[in-house]
Design an enzyme around this catalytic site. Sequence first.
Site, short mmCIF file in Angstrom:
data_model
loop_
_atom_site.label_atom_id
_atom_site.label_comp_id
_atom_site.label_asym_id
_atom_site.label_seq_id
_atom_site.Cartn_x
_atom_site.Cartn_y
_atom_site.Cartn_z
N ILE A 81 0.87 -1.18 0.00
CA ILE A 81 0.00 0.00 0.00
C ILE A 81 0.90 1.23 0.00
CG2 ILE A 81 -1.81 1.25 1.23
CD1 ILE A 81 -2.43 -1.52 2.65
N GLU A 82 0.86 2.00 -1.09
CA GLU A 82 1.75 3.15 -1.20
C GLU A 82 1.06 4.45 -0.80
OE1 GLU A 82 3.39 2.78 -5.18
OE2 GLU A 82 4.68 1.14 -4.49
N SER A 83 1.84 5.51 -0.71
CA SER A 83 1.34 6.81 -0.27
C SER A 83 1.98 7.90 -1.10
CB SER A 83 1.71 7.00 1.21
OG SER A 83 1.57 8.36 1.56
N ALA A 84 1.22 8.96 -1.36
CA ALA A 84 1.75 10.10 -2.11
C ALA A 84 2.96 10.72 -1.41
CB ALA A 84 0.66 11.15 -2.32
N SER A 85 3.05 10.55 -0.11
CA SER A 85 4.22 11.08 0.58
C SER A 85 5.30 10.00 0.77
CB SER A 85 3.84 11.73 1.91
OG SER A 85 3.26 10.82 2.78
N TYR A 86 5.15 8.91 0.06
CA TYR A 86 6.14 7.83 -0.08
C TYR A 86 6.49 7.06 1.18
CZ TYR A 86 7.07 9.01 -5.00
OH TYR A 86 6.96 9.22 -6.35
N GLU B 173 4.19 -7.91 2.92
CA GLU B 173 4.50 -8.82 4.03
C GLU B 173 4.02 -8.23 5.36
OE1 GLU B 173 6.44 -7.64 1.65
OE2 GLU B 173 8.20 -8.88 1.29
N CYS C 148 12.08 -7.05 1.99
CA CYS C 148 13.04 -5.99 2.34
C CYS C 148 13.53 -6.19 3.77
CB CYS C 148 12.39 -4.61 2.17
SG CYS C 148 11.28 -4.15 3.51
N CYS D 170 10.88 -5.73 6.55
CA CYS D 170 9.97 -6.87 6.69
C CYS D 170 10.67 -8.07 7.31
CB CYS D 170 9.35 -7.23 5.35
SG CYS D 170 8.18 -5.97 4.79
O1 LIG Z 1 9.31 -7.57 -0.70
C1 LIG Z 1 8.80 -6.49 -1.05
C2 LIG Z 1 9.48 -5.56 -1.84
C3 LIG Z 1 8.83 -4.38 -2.20
N1 LIG Z 1 7.55 -4.17 -1.79
C4 LIG Z 1 6.84 -2.95 -2.24
C5 LIG Z 1 7.10 -1.66 -1.55
C6 LIG Z 1 6.73 -0.66 -2.63
O2 LIG Z 1 5.32 -0.47 -2.63
C7 LIG Z 1 7.09 -1.36 -3.92
C8 LIG Z 1 8.41 -0.92 -4.51
O3 LIG Z 1 9.43 -1.00 -3.57
O4 LIG Z 1 7.14 -2.74 -3.61
C9 LIG Z 1 6.87 -5.08 -1.03
O5 LIG Z 1 5.69 -4.90 -0.71
N2 LIG Z 1 7.53 -6.19 -0.65
ZN LIG Z 2 9.22 -4.87 3.20
#
Ligand SMILES: O=c1ccn([C@H]2C[C@H](O)[C@@H](CO)O2)c(=O)[nH]1
Ligand SMILES: [Zn+2]
Length: 133
Positions: free
Chosen positions: A43-48, A55, A85, A88
Amino acid sequence: MDKKELIKKAFEAKENAYVPYSNFHVGAAVLMEDGSIYTGCNIESASYTPTNCAERTAIFKAVSEGKRKIKAIAIVGDSGYTYPCGVCRQVIREFNSDAIVIIAKSEDEYKEYTFKELLPYSFGPEDLENTRK
Ligand SMILES: O=c1ccn([C@H]2C[C@H](O)[C@@H](CO)O2)c(=O)[nH]1
Ligand SMILES: [Zn+2]
């Protein structure tokens, strides 16, 4: 453990990824010790910076329902193998340093790791045990 089922659920969760900035879809399915399964997407955000990985979405859903021990987690991305990452990995560490981590390209093509292969010599809850009053 039905690994194919876990991978399938991770792919289903990936469909819900909210990724207007990266366009990189990720899904995860976490199997808890009691047999329950929770899924999550990124889940992304405009403010990153508030961006939450798939995960952690899955794990936080499980923990917020009272579950505490991860048995296995399956992770799928848009292309190739998508590894968790560092953030996580640390969150998985909190809820079992012996979890199984499945990184899948499809239900039949996956790699399986012990958590310690992905995060050796880690810091975790036990390290703080003697500091508690
Ligand atoms: O294991 C991972 C690697 C990246 N992302 C997401 C974070 C971001 O939304 C996008 C690019 O980094 O992928 C995950 O959800 N899990
Ligand atoms: Zn992660």
